[in-house]
Design a protein around this motif. Sequence first.
Motif, PDB file in Angstrom:
ATOM      1  N   PHE A 177       0.357 -22.246  37.352  1.00 41.31           N
ATOM      2  CA  PHE A 177       1.607 -22.878  36.943  1.00 41.31           C
ATOM      3  C   PHE A 177       2.195 -23.801  38.008  1.00 41.31           C
ATOM      4  CE2 PHE A 177       6.310 -22.713  36.197  1.00 41.31           C
ATOM      5  CZ  PHE A 177       6.290 -23.501  35.059  1.00 41.31           C
ATOM      6  N   PHE A 178       2.318 -23.338  39.249  1.00 42.63           N
ATOM      7  CA  PHE A 178       2.924 -24.166  40.290  1.00 42.63           C
ATOM      8  C   PHE A 178       1.848 -24.913  41.068  1.00 42.63           C
ATOM      9  CE2 PHE A 178       6.519 -21.081  39.943  1.00 42.63           C
ATOM     10  CZ  PHE A 178       7.493 -22.003  39.580  1.00 42.63           C
ATOM     11  N   PRO A 179       2.073 -26.189  41.370  1.00 46.11           N
ATOM     12  CA  PRO A 179       1.102 -26.953  42.168  1.00 46.11           C
ATOM     13  C   PRO A 179       1.123 -26.510  43.631  1.00 46.11           C
ATOM     14  CG  PRO A 179       3.066 -28.269  41.828  1.00 46.11           C
ATOM     15  CD  PRO A 179       3.257 -27.019  41.007  1.00 46.11           C
ATOM     16  N   ILE A 180       0.014 -26.729  44.315  1.00 41.61           N
ATOM     17  CA  ILE A 180      -0.051 -26.485  45.756  1.00 41.61           C
ATOM     18  C   ILE A 180       0.316 -27.804  46.429  1.00 41.61           C
ATOM     19  CG2 ILE A 180      -1.468 -25.637  47.649  1.00 41.61           C
ATOM     20  CD1 ILE A 180      -0.926 -23.603  45.380  1.00 41.61           C
ATOM     21  N   THR A 181       1.585 -27.914  46.775  1.00 43.21           N
ATOM     22  CA  THR A 181       2.170 -29.180  47.221  1.00 43.21           C
ATOM     23  C   THR A 181       1.564 -29.642  48.543  1.00 43.21           C
ATOM     24  OG1 THR A 181       4.232 -28.492  46.168  1.00 43.21           O
ATOM     25  CG2 THR A 181       4.359 -30.325  47.707  1.00 43.21           C
ATOM     26  N   GLU A 182       1.361 -30.972  48.649  1.00 37.31           N
ATOM     27  CA  GLU A 182       0.807 -31.555  49.863  1.00 37.31           C
ATOM     28  C   GLU A 182       1.917 -32.170  50.716  1.00 37.31           C
ATOM     29  OE1 GLU A 182      -2.236 -31.566  51.060  1.00 37.31           O
ATOM     30  OE2 GLU A 182      -3.060 -30.471  49.351  1.00 37.31           O
ATOM     31  N   PRO A 183       1.985 -31.827  52.006  1.00 39.80           N
ATOM     32  CA  PRO A 183       2.901 -32.555  52.891  1.00 39.80           C
ATOM     33  C   PRO A 183       2.353 -33.939  53.183  1.00 39.80           C
ATOM     34  CG  PRO A 183       1.595 -30.988  54.166  1.00 39.80           C
ATOM     35  CD  PRO A 183       1.219 -30.787  52.717  1.00 39.80           C
ATOM     36  N   ASP A 328      12.589 -22.486  32.673  1.00 33.66           N
ATOM     37  CA  ASP A 328      12.406 -21.666  31.467  1.00 33.66           C
ATOM     38  C   ASP A 328      11.023 -21.027  31.436  1.00 33.66           C
ATOM     39  OD1 ASP A 328      14.941 -22.242  30.547  1.00 33.66           O
ATOM     40  OD2 ASP A 328      14.292 -23.807  29.154  1.00 33.66           O
ATOM     41  N   ARG A 329      10.016 -21.820  31.725  1.00 33.91           N
ATOM     42  CA  ARG A 329       8.653 -21.285  31.712  1.00 33.91           C
ATOM     43  C   ARG A 329       8.464 -20.250  32.814  1.00 33.91           C
ATOM     44  NH1 ARG A 329       4.851 -18.825  29.611  1.00 33.91           N
ATOM     45  NH2 ARG A 329       2.753 -19.273  30.369  1.00 33.91           N
ATOM     46  N   THR A 330       9.090 -20.473  33.974  1.00 34.48           N
ATOM     47  CA  THR A 330       9.016 -19.494  35.065  1.00 34.48           C
ATOM     48  C   THR A 330       9.621 -18.160  34.621  1.00 34.48           C
ATOM     49  OG1 THR A 330       9.243 -21.286  36.682  1.00 34.48           O
ATOM     50  CG2 THR A 330       9.610 -19.048  37.473  1.00 34.48           C
ATOM     51  N   LEU A 331      10.776 -18.211  33.990  1.00 32.45           N
ATOM     52  CA  LEU A 331      11.427 -16.982  33.527  1.00 32.45           C
ATOM     53  C   LEU A 331      10.564 -16.258  32.502  1.00 32.45           C
ATOM     54  CD1 LEU A 331      15.073 -18.343  33.213  1.00 32.45           C
ATOM     55  CD2 LEU A 331      14.214 -16.793  34.969  1.00 32.45           C
ATOM     56  N   ASP A 332       9.929 -17.021  31.626  1.00 30.69           N
ATOM     57  CA  ASP A 332       9.022 -16.410  30.645  1.00 30.69           C
ATOM     58  C   ASP A 332       7.852 -15.716  31.344  1.00 30.69           C
ATOM     59  OD1 ASP A 332      10.554 -17.275  28.512  1.00 30.69           O
ATOM     60  OD2 ASP A 332       9.353 -19.087  28.161  1.00 30.69           O
ATOM     61  N   ILE A 333       7.279 -16.386  32.324  1.00 29.58           N
ATOM     62  CA  ILE A 333       6.132 -15.808  33.055  1.00 29.58           C
ATOM     63  C   ILE A 333       6.526 -14.508  33.741  1.00 29.58           C
ATOM     64  CG2 ILE A 333       4.613 -16.176  35.043  1.00 29.58           C
ATOM     65  CD1 ILE A 333       4.599 -19.189  34.268  1.00 29.58           C
ATOM     66  N   VAL A 334       7.733 -14.514  34.361  1.00 32.15           N
ATOM     67  CA  VAL A 334       8.191 -13.333  35.106  1.00 32.15           C
ATOM     68  C   VAL A 334       8.516 -12.171  34.167  1.00 32.15           C
ATOM     69  CG1 VAL A 334      10.068 -12.500  36.592  1.00 32.15           C
ATOM     70  CG2 VAL A 334       8.977 -14.681  37.073  1.00 32.15           C
ATOM     71  N   GLY A 335       8.890 -12.487  32.930  1.00 32.85           N
ATOM     72  CA  GLY A 335       9.164 -11.426  31.960  1.00 32.85           C
ATOM     73  C   GLY A 335      10.614 -11.239  31.623  1.00 32.85           C
TER      74      GLY A 335
END
Length: 339
Positions: A177-183, A328-335
């Motif tokens: 779900f979350f990208p591995i952000t590049e500095p 919203d999607r994060t909250l759904d994933i967490v439950g």
Amino acid sequence: MSESRFTPRVFSGIKPSGGLTLGNYLGAIKRWVDMQGPEFETIYCVVDLHAITVWQDPAELRAATREVAAGMLASGIDPERSVLFNQSQVSQHSELAWIFNCVARMGWMNRMTQWKEKAGKNAEAQSLGLFAYPSLMAADILLYHATHVPVGEDQKQHVELTRDIAAKFNHDYKVDFFPITEPVIEGPAMRVMNLRDGTRKMSKSGESDMERINMTDDADTIARKFQKARTDASPLPEIVDGLEGRPEARNLVEIYASLADITPAEVLARFPGAGWGTFKPALAELAVEKLAPISREMKRLTSDPAEIDRLLARGAERARELAQPILDRTLDIVGMVRG
């Protein structure tokens, strides 16, 4: 983890604690302006929630928030091409930060170099916010699925923490779900140093105003400060290796390079063996050419705080539109149960 499915998106921010300096401009804002374009979506933020990790006078915080916004606008951040807002107007930052507080580990936070430096031997008296703010920084970035963050070397560790939090969240919840952000760390003057001591970073909290170039300085003040900048007795070398062990000389050469959009080697090629009586006036002239128009525009903008507030509110509305689906999607994933 592949990032190809994520929209190339830049996020970065500046804390409104004191005035903007040349270091903020060359190390951050100038790069943000350059990143506006078809390659990235750009999201830029005045991180006022980060500012209150240490005490801020409320009236001064409001003024500083508007001044930072004015500096960004005057430097070329276009509110039509970029999303520009102040952090506290987008509550999704704080909501995601709490979830990340529950993902991040205490050991990770304890290792943060800036926590060790700022807390010192008096860590017990510091705010919980100062300890936990790297988690909020991770939320700032990941709330927009930002793939790239332009930072200085001193902030690279926080982007690495952001990557750790994203990876642990994805692993714990078995999602991609979350990208591995590049500095993004590049350019000749990412760490602009003090004009009176080339071993110390230019800071808005320095003891003497002569140590720094403020973004609100007028043309005469900018020129005078560069003319009086500390140097050594030797002329400029002909190659970059000759700047080794000469922090003040290196700093002025790198400032010229960044203002002129050339490399330090090209600066030395323009001024081979030049004395400071030749180089400092040239640097002052270049700095006035580049910075004085920004200073004038900042003064114009700050004379109309209502317009700055309008632009920040409009940017915050756009930021919320981007942020809410990801939260919203994060909250759904967490439950979390939601209506």
